[in-house]
Design a protein around this motif. Structure first.
Motif, PDB file in Angstrom:
ATOM      1  N   LEU A   4       0.800  -1.231   0.000  1.00 15.36           N
ATOM      2  CA  LEU A   4       0.000   0.000   0.000  1.00 15.36           C
ATOM      3  C   LEU A   4       0.833   1.280   0.000  1.00 15.36           C
ATOM      4  O   LEU A   4       0.323   2.348   0.346  1.00 15.36           O
ATOM      5  CB  LEU A   4      -0.959  -0.008   1.182  1.00 15.36           C
ATOM      6  CG  LEU A   4      -2.000  -1.119   1.167  1.00 15.36           C
ATOM      7  CD1 LEU A   4      -2.801  -1.124   2.456  1.00 15.36           C
ATOM      8  CD2 LEU A   4      -2.922  -0.986  -0.029  1.00 15.36           C
ATOM      9  N   ASP A   5       2.101   1.202  -0.405  1.00 13.87           N
ATOM     10  CA  ASP A   5       2.923   2.413  -0.498  1.00 13.87           C
ATOM     11  C   ASP A   5       2.213   3.446  -1.367  1.00 13.87           C
ATOM     12  O   ASP A   5       1.574   3.105  -2.360  1.00 13.87           O
ATOM     13  CB  ASP A   5       4.280   2.098  -1.107  1.00 13.87           C
ATOM     14  CG  ASP A   5       5.268   1.550  -0.096  1.00 13.87           C
ATOM     15  OD1 ASP A   5       4.950   1.553   1.104  1.00 13.87           O
ATOM     16  OD2 ASP A   5       6.354   1.098  -0.507  1.00 13.87           O
ATOM     17  N   SER A   6       2.328   4.685  -1.006  1.00 11.29           N
ATOM     18  CA  SER A   6       1.748   5.811  -1.736  1.00 11.29           C
ATOM     19  C   SER A   6       0.227   5.872  -1.656  1.00 11.29           C
ATOM     20  O   SER A   6      -0.404   6.620  -2.392  1.00 11.29           O
ATOM     21  CB  SER A   6       2.166   5.797  -3.216  1.00 11.29           C
ATOM     22  OG  SER A   6       3.556   5.790  -3.332  1.00 11.29           O
ATOM     23  N   ARG A   7      -0.372   5.078  -0.797  1.00 14.47           N
ATOM     24  CA  ARG A   7      -1.832   5.102  -0.628  1.00 14.47           C
ATOM     25  C   ARG A   7      -2.169   5.755   0.704  1.00 14.47           C
ATOM     26  O   ARG A   7      -1.463   5.580   1.693  1.00 14.47           O
ATOM     27  CB  ARG A   7      -2.420   3.687  -0.630  1.00 14.47           C
ATOM     28  CG  ARG A   7      -2.144   2.890  -1.845  1.00 14.47           C
ATOM     29  CD  ARG A   7      -2.907   3.426  -3.015  1.00 14.47           C
ATOM     30  NE  ARG A   7      -2.630   2.610  -4.177  1.00 14.47           N
ATOM     31  CZ  ARG A   7      -3.451   2.459  -5.172  1.00 14.47           C
ATOM     32  NH1 ARG A   7      -4.597   3.066  -5.175  1.00 14.47           N
ATOM     33  NH2 ARG A   7      -3.116   1.713  -6.196  1.00 14.47           N
ATOM     34  N   THR A   8      -3.252   6.500   0.715  1.00 14.46           N
ATOM     35  CA  THR A   8      -3.774   7.065   1.948  1.00 14.46           C
ATOM     36  C   THR A   8      -5.115   6.412   2.214  1.00 14.46           C
ATOM     37  O   THR A   8      -5.951   6.317   1.318  1.00 14.46           O
ATOM     38  CB  THR A   8      -3.961   8.591   1.822  1.00 14.46           C
ATOM     39  OG1 THR A   8      -2.690   9.193   1.564  1.00 14.46           O
ATOM     40  CG2 THR A   8      -4.544   9.176   3.099  1.00 14.46           C
ATOM     41  N   VAL A   9      -5.291   5.925   3.429  1.00 12.90           N
ATOM     42  CA  VAL A   9      -6.557   5.294   3.816  1.00 12.90           C
ATOM     43  C   VAL A   9      -7.109   6.001   5.042  1.00 12.90           C
ATOM     44  O   VAL A   9      -6.361   6.432   5.911  1.00 12.90           O
ATOM     45  CB  VAL A   9      -6.403   3.781   4.087  1.00 12.90           C
ATOM     46  CG1 VAL A   9      -5.995   3.048   2.826  1.00 12.90           C
ATOM     47  CG2 VAL A   9      -5.399   3.519   5.179  1.00 12.90           C
ATOM     48  N   ARG A  28       1.185  -1.387   8.501  1.00 16.06           N
ATOM     49  CA  ARG A  28       2.241  -2.391   8.262  1.00 16.06           C
ATOM     50  C   ARG A  28       2.455  -2.643   6.774  1.00 16.06           C
ATOM     51  O   ARG A  28       3.543  -3.009   6.352  1.00 16.06           O
ATOM     52  CB  ARG A  28       1.912  -3.703   8.954  1.00 16.06           C
ATOM     53  CG  ARG A  28       2.381  -3.786  10.383  1.00 16.06           C
ATOM     54  CD  ARG A  28       2.426  -5.207  10.915  1.00 16.06           C
ATOM     55  NE  ARG A  28       1.190  -5.940  10.758  1.00 16.06           N
ATOM     56  CZ  ARG A  28       0.164  -5.927  11.612  1.00 16.06           C
ATOM     57  NH1 ARG A  28       0.235  -5.180  12.695  1.00 16.06           N
ATOM     58  NH2 ARG A  28      -0.915  -6.637  11.390  1.00 16.06           N
ATOM     59  N   HIS A  29       1.416  -2.457   5.993  1.00 17.75           N
ATOM     60  CA  HIS A  29       1.515  -2.667   4.553  1.00 17.75           C
ATOM     61  C   HIS A  29       1.873  -1.384   3.796  1.00 17.75           C
ATOM     62  O   HIS A  29       1.803  -1.340   2.575  1.00 17.75           O
ATOM     63  CB  HIS A  29       0.219  -3.272   4.009  1.00 17.75           C
ATOM     64  CG  HIS A  29       0.063  -4.708   4.373  1.00 17.75           C
ATOM     65  ND1 HIS A  29       0.761  -5.712   3.744  1.00 17.75           N
ATOM     66  CD2 HIS A  29      -0.673  -5.315   5.328  1.00 17.75           C
ATOM     67  CE1 HIS A  29       0.445  -6.876   4.273  1.00 17.75           C
ATOM     68  NE2 HIS A  29      -0.422  -6.651   5.254  1.00 17.75           N
ATOM     69  N   GLY A  30       2.253  -0.353   4.537  1.00 12.04           N
ATOM     70  CA  GLY A  30       2.797   0.849   3.917  1.00 12.04           C
ATOM     71  C   GLY A  30       1.848   2.000   3.701  1.00 12.04           C
ATOM     72  O   GLY A  30       2.247   3.035   3.157  1.00 12.04           O
ATOM     73  N   ALA A  31       0.602   1.880   4.087  1.00  3.89           N
ATOM     74  CA  ALA A  31      -0.361   2.959   3.871  1.00  3.89           C
ATOM     75  C   ALA A  31      -0.118   4.122   4.828  1.00  3.89           C
ATOM     76  O   ALA A  31       0.330   3.928   5.955  1.00  3.89           O
ATOM     77  CB  ALA A  31      -1.788   2.447   4.055  1.00  3.89           C
ATOM     78  N   ARG A  32      -0.428   5.311   4.363  1.00  2.34           N
ATOM     79  CA  ARG A  32      -0.517   6.475   5.239  1.00  2.34           C
ATOM     80  C   ARG A  32      -1.928   6.412   5.811  1.00  2.34           C
ATOM     81  O   ARG A  32      -2.902   6.413   5.074  1.00  2.34           O
ATOM     82  CB  ARG A  32      -0.330   7.761   4.437  1.00  2.34           C
ATOM     83  CG  ARG A  32      -0.489   9.006   5.266  1.00  2.34           C
ATOM     84  CD  ARG A  32      -0.256  10.247   4.377  1.00  2.34           C
ATOM     85  NE  ARG A  32      -0.528  11.443   5.120  1.00  2.34           N
ATOM     86  CZ  ARG A  32      -1.685  12.110   5.084  1.00  2.34           C
ATOM     87  NH1 ARG A  32      -2.675  11.692   4.328  1.00  2.34           N
ATOM     88  NH2 ARG A  32      -1.847  13.203   5.785  1.00  2.34           N
ATOM     89  N   VAL A  33      -2.041   6.344   7.131  1.00  4.19           N
ATOM     90  CA  VAL A  33      -3.320   6.090   7.762  1.00  4.19           C
ATOM     91  C   VAL A  33      -3.870   7.345   8.425  1.00  4.19           C
ATOM     92  O   VAL A  33      -3.192   7.993   9.221  1.00  4.19           O
ATOM     93  CB  VAL A  33      -3.208   4.952   8.805  1.00  4.19           C
ATOM     94  CG1 VAL A  33      -4.551   4.660   9.431  1.00  4.19           C
ATOM     95  CG2 VAL A  33      -2.634   3.694   8.162  1.00  4.19           C
ATOM     96  N   VAL A  34      -5.112   7.677   8.063  1.00  2.00           N
ATOM     97  CA  VAL A  34      -5.846   8.751   8.722  1.00  2.00           C
ATOM     98  C   VAL A  34      -6.812   8.071   9.686  1.00  2.00           C
ATOM     99  O   VAL A  34      -7.626   7.245   9.284  1.00  2.00           O
ATOM    100  CB  VAL A  34      -6.610   9.617   7.702  1.00  2.00           C
ATOM    101  CG1 VAL A  34      -7.398  10.708   8.416  1.00  2.00           C
ATOM    102  CG2 VAL A  34      -5.649  10.213   6.684  1.00  2.00           C
ATOM    103  N   LEU A  35      -6.662   8.379  10.960  1.00  2.00           N
ATOM    104  CA  LEU A  35      -7.439   7.744  12.027  1.00  2.00           C
ATOM    105  C   LEU A  35      -8.633   8.621  12.367  1.00  2.00           C
ATOM    106  O   LEU A  35      -8.467   9.764  12.777  1.00  2.00           O
ATOM    107  CB  LEU A  35      -6.559   7.582  13.266  1.00  2.00           C
ATOM    108  CG  LEU A  35      -5.225   6.875  13.058  1.00  2.00           C
ATOM    109  CD1 LEU A  35      -4.320   7.103  14.252  1.00  2.00           C
ATOM    110  CD2 LEU A  35      -5.440   5.405  12.785  1.00  2.00           C
TER     111      LEU A  35
END
Length: 75
Positions: A4-9, A28-35
């Motif tokens: 998930l690099d370069s992805r925002t979730v 862990r899979h590389g996402a930028r996470v918005v909580l």
């Protein structure tokens, strides 16, 4: 390269339970996470666990708050 690099979730209910676990897996899979959650303390605690994540306090029942959350995610 992580899946998930370069992805925002954006993860709703990220302060506890399934939402928190999901945020950890995505990070862990590389996402930028918005909580996203209704209470600051739990969201901030998860943000401390996930460096680089973005905590956003909002109620998904409030359309304006959700729109603001997506705007913050885009930044």
């Amino acid at each position: 390269m992580a899946l998930l690099d370069s992805r925002t979730v954006l993860v709703t209910g990220a302060g506890s339970g399934i939402g928190r676990a999901t945020a950890h897996v995505l990070a862990r899979h590389g996402a930028r996470v918005v909580l996203l959650g209704r209470r600051a303390d739990p969201i901030d605690a998860v943000a401390d666990e996930l460096p680089g994540s973005v905590p956003v306090v909002a109620d998904v029942a409030d359309a304006a708050a959700v729109a603001d959350a997506f705007a913050q995610a885009e930044d």
